[in-house]
Design a protein around this motif. Structure first.
Motif, PDB file in Angstrom:
ATOM      1  N   VAL A  59       0.836  -1.208   0.000  1.00 52.41           N
ATOM      2  CA  VAL A  59       0.000   0.000   0.000  1.00 52.41           C
ATOM      3  C   VAL A  59       0.867   1.253   0.000  1.00 52.41           C
ATOM      4  CG1 VAL A  59      -1.803   1.268   1.231  1.00 52.41           C
ATOM      5  CG2 VAL A  59      -1.875  -1.230   1.168  1.00 52.41           C
ATOM      6  N   GLU A  60       1.921   1.262   0.816  1.00 52.03           N
ATOM      7  CA  GLU A  60       2.782   2.445   0.890  1.00 52.03           C
ATOM      8  C   GLU A  60       3.465   2.734  -0.446  1.00 52.03           C
ATOM      9  OE1 GLU A  60       5.441   1.753   4.123  1.00 52.03           O
ATOM     10  OE2 GLU A  60       4.038   2.548   5.636  1.00 52.03           O
ATOM     11  N   SER A  61       3.695   1.682  -1.251  1.00 50.35           N
ATOM     12  CA  SER A  61       4.323   1.907  -2.550  1.00 50.35           C
ATOM     13  C   SER A  61       3.413   2.669  -3.507  1.00 50.35           C
ATOM     14  CB  SER A  61       4.723   0.571  -3.175  1.00 50.35           C
ATOM     15  OG  SER A  61       3.574  -0.212  -3.496  1.00 50.35           O
ATOM     16  N   THR A  62       2.125   2.766  -3.196  1.00 50.80           N
ATOM     17  CA  THR A  62       1.187   3.512  -4.045  1.00 50.80           C
ATOM     18  C   THR A  62       0.935   4.929  -3.536  1.00 50.80           C
ATOM     19  OG1 THR A  62      -0.783   2.778  -2.812  1.00 50.80           O
ATOM     20  CG2 THR A  62       0.023   1.332  -4.560  1.00 50.80           C
ATOM     21  N   ILE A  63       1.576   5.303  -2.425  1.00 50.31           N
ATOM     22  CA  ILE A  63       1.378   6.619  -1.811  1.00 50.31           C
ATOM     23  C   ILE A  63       2.624   7.464  -2.060  1.00 50.31           C
ATOM     24  CG2 ILE A  63       0.916   7.851   0.347  1.00 50.31           C
ATOM     25  CD1 ILE A  63      -0.402   5.327   1.399  1.00 50.31           C
TER      26      ILE A  63
END
Length: 297
Positions: free
Chosen positions: A37-41
């Motif tokens: 998820v953090e890789s998409t933020i």
């Protein structure tokens, strides 16, 4: 025996160790999904304090998957702002608004907090990221089975690579329904014959008739679902009768000279046992009428 005392049974120790190992695996899966998820933020949003929480939830409700993954993205709260204190020409013990002695306001009313927000959303087209809210989504799989593709399918395009749109959600619901029909009534493998006229394979046979019957039944059920405000009936029970005729239901005369509305097709299928183009069905899987459905006219 040691000092006339028995040793703790080994199975208890084994069970405890298994539970500990399971918790370690769950934490590893959580960290893996958080990284997805953090890789998409954007890094700028993460630097301001955006956090991701992941947990596995069990569900015992009918039709619910046993284990699902819940993802929550919490955005940082912007610093609060205050309006400048209003200055009145005649300031005394109490402030008089518009020189009207009947309307008074205290100094506390002159100073109000504005709704805090960033100048621009931290993620494009995501209001929660501008006001310090949170975004929640679900993945209908346990933690151990979640992949990067599952994460991207659960996030909207505001997240980098997100693929969740209204169209994708509707198509997924459609595919689930079609898959269930095929699993229950048969996928019709080897149930196709070549048409002599066109040479194209056309579905025929028992499985096809069953799938067609279920599809028509669900078609009417969806209209009943809409007519009742998109409220589902009790699990395994028919829809209750409508107190007031729905505006979306059209009453018309059928071939028997009677009247029926949008729910009449299901009543005809159930009471007469007809499928498709009016062929009589004596199949053991034919839908039978119930006392509750007989009241829906």
């Amino acid at each position: 025996f040691i000092n006339n005392r028995s040793i703790v049974p080994i199975p208890i120790i084994t069970t405890t160790m298994f539970s500990a190992n399971e918790n370690i695996l769950l934490r590893q899966h959580k960290r893996r999904i958080i990284q997805y998820v953090e890789s998409t933020i954007p890094e700028s949003a993460l630097d301001l304090g955006t956090t991701v929480m992941v947990m596995q939830v069990s569900c015992q409700s009918p039709g619910c998957v046993p284990l699902e993954t819940c993802v929550t993205v919490v955005f940082p709260r912007p610093p609060s702002k205050k309006k400048k204190k209003l200055k009145r020409p005649n300031s005394g013990a109490t402030n008089v608004t518009n020189n009207n002695p009947n309307i008074e306001e205290t100094p506390a009313e002159n100073e109000k907090d504005e709704i805090p927000s960033f100048p621009e959303p931290l993620l494009p087209n995501l209001p929660e990221s501008q006001t310090g809210g949170s975004f929640k989504t679900r993945i209908l799989k346990p933690l151990s089975e979640v992949t990067m593709d599952d994460v991207l399918d659960s996030l909207p395009p505001s997240f980098e690579g997100g693929r969740r749109t209204w169209e994708s959600v509707c198509m997924k619901a459609r595919d689930v329904i079609f898959a269930q029909i095929g699993q229950i009534m048969g996928n019709g493998e080897g149930d196709e014959v070549a048409s002599e006229a066109s040479g194209v394979s056309v579905p025929e046979g028992k499985d096809f008739e069953r799938r067609k019957m279920v599809a028509k039944y669900l078609q009417v059920c969806l209209q009943e679902y809409i007519d009742r405000g998109c409220i589902a009936p009790e699990w395994g029970e028919p829809f209750p009768p409508l107190d007031i005729p729905s505006a979306t239901s059209t009453i018309y005369n059928n071939s028997d000279g009677g009247e029926r509305n949008g729910t009449g097709d299901k009543h005809d299928m159930q009471s007469k046992g007809k499928i498709g183009g009016g062929k009589e069905s004596n199949d053991e899987n034919s839908i039978k009428t119930t006392s509750a459905d007989e009241h829906i006219t």
